[in-house]
Write a protein that holds these residues in place. Structure first.
Motif, PDB file in Angstrom:
ATOM      1  N   GLU A  27     117.409  40.207  43.209  1.00  0.00           N
ATOM      2  CA  GLU A  27     118.095  41.217  42.050  1.00  0.00           C
ATOM      3  C   GLU A  27     119.660  41.123  42.467  1.00  0.00           C
ATOM      4  N   CYS A  30     120.951  38.158  40.543  1.00  0.00           N
ATOM      5  CA  CYS A  30     121.012  38.271  39.180  1.00  0.00           C
ATOM      6  C   CYS A  30     121.946  38.988  38.880  1.00  0.00           C
ATOM      7  N   TYR A  49     118.522  31.453  36.721  1.00  0.00           N
ATOM      8  CA  TYR A  49     118.640  32.496  36.129  1.00  0.00           C
ATOM      9  C   TYR A  49     117.527  32.856  35.131  1.00  0.00           C
ATOM     10  N   CYS A  53     115.370  35.789  36.785  1.00  0.00           N
ATOM     11  CA  CYS A  53     115.850  37.116  36.145  1.00  0.00           C
ATOM     12  C   CYS A  53     115.392  37.349  34.862  1.00  0.00           C
TER      13      CYS A  53
END
Length: 62
Positions: A27, A30, A49, A53
């Motif tokens: 996290e 991201c 990504y 994410c």
């Protein structure tokens, strides 16, 4: 001898500093990528990504 010592210390410092960033797919990673302009991302950054994410896949355990 002094040059070898300086080279060795520099290599260890480089390895240590490189490993300090957030783990790819976490996290924190991201959020960090959200702050970087998209034009500065590599193809691997963009793919990871999207994978971690956007689609919320968990990173593989290394």
């Amino acid at each position: 001898m002094k040059k070898i010592f300086i080279l060795l210390v520099s290599a260890i410092a480089l390895i240590t500093l490189t490993a300090c960033g957030p783990k790819r797919g976490s996290e924190a990673w991201c959020k960090k990528m959200d702050e970087i302009p998209k034009g500065e991302w590599s193809l691997n950054d963009a793919g990871d990504y999207t994978k971690y994410c956007v689609f919320k896949q968990k990173p593989e355990q290394e």
